[in-house]
Design a protein around this motif. Structure first.
Motif, mmCIF file in Angstrom:
data_model
loop_
_atom_site.group_PDB
_atom_site.id
_atom_site.type_symbol
_atom_site.label_atom_id
_atom_site.label_comp_id
_atom_site.label_asym_id
_atom_site.label_seq_id
_atom_site.Cartn_x
_atom_site.Cartn_y
_atom_site.Cartn_z
ATOM 1 N N ARG A 1 2.969 -6.003 -9.516
ATOM 2 C CA ARG A 1 2.713 -6.613 -7.986
ATOM 3 C C ARG A 1 3.367 -8.007 -7.782
ATOM 4 O O ARG A 1 3.693 -8.768 -8.705
ATOM 5 C CB ARG A 1 1.156 -6.931 -8.196
ATOM 6 N N ASP B 1 -13.730 -8.299 -5.995
ATOM 7 C CA ASP B 1 -13.360 -7.224 -6.995
ATOM 8 C C ASP B 1 -12.567 -7.547 -8.262
ATOM 9 O O ASP B 1 -12.579 -7.156 -9.254
ATOM 10 C CB ASP B 1 -12.335 -6.178 -6.165
ATOM 11 N N ASN C 1 -0.129 4.636 1.263
ATOM 12 C CA ASN C 1 -1.528 5.218 0.696
ATOM 13 C C ASN C 1 -2.575 5.179 1.910
ATOM 14 O O ASN C 1 -3.108 4.213 2.245
ATOM 15 C CB ASN C 1 -1.949 4.459 -0.460
ATOM 16 N N MET D 1 0.980 -1.232 0.022
ATOM 17 C CA MET D 1 -0.042 0.014 0.003
ATOM 18 C C MET D 1 0.920 1.103 0.021
ATOM 19 O O MET D 1 0.402 2.085 -0.324
ATOM 20 C CB MET D 1 -0.983 -0.021 1.229
ATOM 21 N N GLU E 1 2.853 -3.135 -5.555
ATOM 22 C CA GLU E 1 1.580 -3.721 -5.146
ATOM 23 C C GLU E 1 1.781 -5.199 -4.218
ATOM 24 O O GLU E 1 2.617 -5.809 -4.991
ATOM 25 C CB GLU E 1 0.536 -3.769 -6.110
ATOM 26 N N ASP F 1 -2.467 -4.745 -0.377
ATOM 27 C CA ASP F 1 -3.378 -4.372 -1.140
ATOM 28 C C ASP F 1 -4.339 -5.179 -1.875
ATOM 29 O O ASP F 1 -5.526 -4.570 -2.366
ATOM 30 C CB ASP F 1 -2.495 -3.832 -2.723
ATOM 31 N N SER F 2 -4.046 -6.359 -1.911
ATOM 32 C CA SER F 2 -5.132 -7.261 -2.365
ATOM 33 C C SER F 2 -5.305 -8.579 -1.523
ATOM 34 O O SER F 2 -4.197 -9.254 -1.230
ATOM 35 C CB SER F 2 -4.690 -7.949 -3.885
ATOM 36 N N ASP G 1 -5.349 6.412 1.666
ATOM 37 C CA ASP G 1 -7.013 5.800 0.987
ATOM 38 C C ASP G 1 -7.307 4.269 0.931
ATOM 39 O O ASP G 1 -6.822 3.426 -0.115
ATOM 40 C CB ASP G 1 -7.052 6.559 -0.483
ATOM 41 N N LYS H 1 -9.597 2.597 0.564
ATOM 42 C CA LYS H 1 -10.916 1.881 -0.189
ATOM 43 C C LYS H 1 -10.306 1.370 -1.265
ATOM 44 O O LYS H 1 -11.077 0.529 -2.128
ATOM 45 C CB LYS H 1 -11.649 3.086 -0.652
ATOM 46 N N ASN H 2 -8.925 1.154 -1.616
ATOM 47 C CA ASN H 2 -8.410 0.769 -2.932
ATOM 48 C C ASN H 2 -8.074 -0.927 -2.503
ATOM 49 O O ASN H 2 -7.677 -1.578 -3.365
ATOM 50 C CB ASN H 2 -7.111 1.132 -3.416
ATOM 51 N N VAL H 3 -8.143 -1.378 -1.281
ATOM 52 C CA VAL H 3 -8.019 -2.744 -0.922
ATOM 53 C C VAL H 3 -9.012 -3.608 -1.733
ATOM 54 O O VAL H 3 -9.876 -3.541 -1.915
ATOM 55 C CB VAL H 3 -8.099 -3.073 0.628
ATOM 56 N N GLU H 4 -8.259 -4.482 -2.390
ATOM 57 C CA GLU H 4 -8.912 -5.575 -3.404
ATOM 58 C C GLU H 4 -9.147 -6.708 -2.656
ATOM 59 O O GLU H 4 -8.341 -7.300 -1.974
ATOM 60 C CB GLU H 4 -8.030 -5.723 -4.617
#
Length: 380
Positions: A144, A31, A4, A1, A166, A233-234, A6, A8-11
């Motif tokens: 990633r 997602d 970051n 991340m 990522e 992140d994911s 924000d 809300k970008n977590v997948e």
């Protein structure tokens, strides 16, 4: 991340071994979905997708603003490189494939040169274990990394803080006993290479009369805040060999708790018992562990008695005498549910029982005291 704010970008990333599982994942709130095509995927025995299905899946996902990642994560032979790999990937690239998951450096190089703009995710089979390997992949052009599953939260945080790339991490499902991508047991014992997508799962076999290499599945609902804060992140769910019901069930639970965290913060993530039971019902190997994330390793990560789904703990013996036992229901029980006690005696429930209610079971007279034993609801 990488700092970051924000979140809300977590997948939430789901597996799909069939088109039915793919639709189930999307409809349950994923997602993105990762899947294998007709070649070069590390799950050769999954249903996988032919060309037409994969193109249809891309359209289905993109209309709904979701993503599709294609596994090209086996080690390729010389005669598979070049034109065969190029011809295989071209129609998906032209249809807007979002990323490929790669293990082989030759595949990595070909995709970079032949398919500009296509994101490359470094597979967990590359065994990324720290900043050096993640940094190398970043410099080589990966967007990633999927770190080895043996990393702790602190290990992942170090990568996040030092490498601008990522991070995709497994959060639920099966664990390999070996370091990710480094196991050759299947090749040595059964002439089936895991790095060619044909693992025979020797870690699920019995050795010295116990399943000493069979790790419990991982469940990290409680760790969602720590995983996000560590820089993941994911959130990747394992299970391309699992059913569409499994995929939909696991995705829906993680979707709910991830959304709670992103909306209300860490205090909102307190998994309810019914959700843990639901995940256990879908698949568990003698319970769950939190994997390697907490940094604690040991015997309690291993399922010694059985290598596959073991059902859910549903009743506890509160008193017994030779020939019978009184059990308290720990969850709602339905007529026809099947249970086993001591993994030796099976029972079919005659009627529904509410949590806290009791059931009297007949036992062989040789069993004099079963108090404290648990009755497992057998998988159907």
């Amino acid at each position: 991340m990488n700092g970051n704010a924000d979140m809300k970008n977590v997948e939430l990333l789901a597996p799909a071994g069939t088109y039915e599982a793919f639709r189930a994942a999307i409809n349950a709130g994923a997602d993105a979905v990762y899947l294998g095509g007709s070649a070069f995927g590390a799950r050769a025995y999954a249903g996988n997708f032919d060309k037409e299905q994969l193109l249809e899946a891309l359209d289905f996902a993109h209309i709904r603003d979701r993503k599709v990642y294609l596994t090209v994560n086996t080690l390729l032979k010389e005669n598979e490189m070049g034109e065969p790999l190029y011809d295989y990937l071209l129609p998906f690239y032209e249809a807007g494939l979002d990323a490929v998951i790669v293990q082989d450096w030759g595949v990595f190089d070909l995709i970079q040169k032949a398919f500009p703009g296509l994101d490359i995710h470094a597979s967990t089979q590359m065994a990324v274990t720290g900043c050096a390997s993640a940094g190398l992949l970043k410099r080589m052009g990966a967007t990633r990394v999927v770190p080895a599953r043996e990393l702790t939260l602190d290990d992942i945080k170090k990568i996040d803080q030092n490498v601008d790339i990522e991070i995709e991490s497994f959060v639920h499902g099966a664990l390999c006993y070996s370091y990710s991508g480094q196991c050759l047991m299947s090749s040595m014992l059964g002439d089936r290479s895991g790095n060619r997508g044909r693992c025979a799962q020797p870690c699920r076999m019995k050795y010295d009369n116990e399943y000493v290499l069979s790790l419990k599945d991982m469940c990290t609902l409680e760790l969602i805040p720590q995983l996000v804060q560590a820089g993941v992140d994911s959130f990747k769910i394992e299970g391309r060999m699992k059913s569409s019901e499994y995929v939909a069930g696991v995705v829906s639970v993680y979707r709910r708790y991830l959304d709670k965290y992103l909306e209300y913060g860490k205090n909102a993530v307190k998994p309810h018992e019914r959700d843990l039971i639901s995940l256990s019902d879908l698949y568990n190997r003698g319970g769950f562990s939190k994997g390697y994330y907490p940094g604690k390793k040991g015997r309690d990560m291993v399922s010694l008695t059985k290598p596959n789904h073991q059902g859910t703990c549903a009743m506890e013996v509160i008193s017994s005498k030779p020939g019978s036992a009184v059990c308290k229901a720990l969850v709602l029980l339905n007529k026809g549910d099947v249970f086993d006690l001591e993994k030796e005696f099976d029972y079919t429930l005659a009627g529904a029982v509410k949590p806290g209610g009791t059931v009297t079971l007949s036992l062989p007279k040789k069993i004099c005291d079963a108090k404290g034993q648990k009755a497992l609801q057998s998988p159907q």
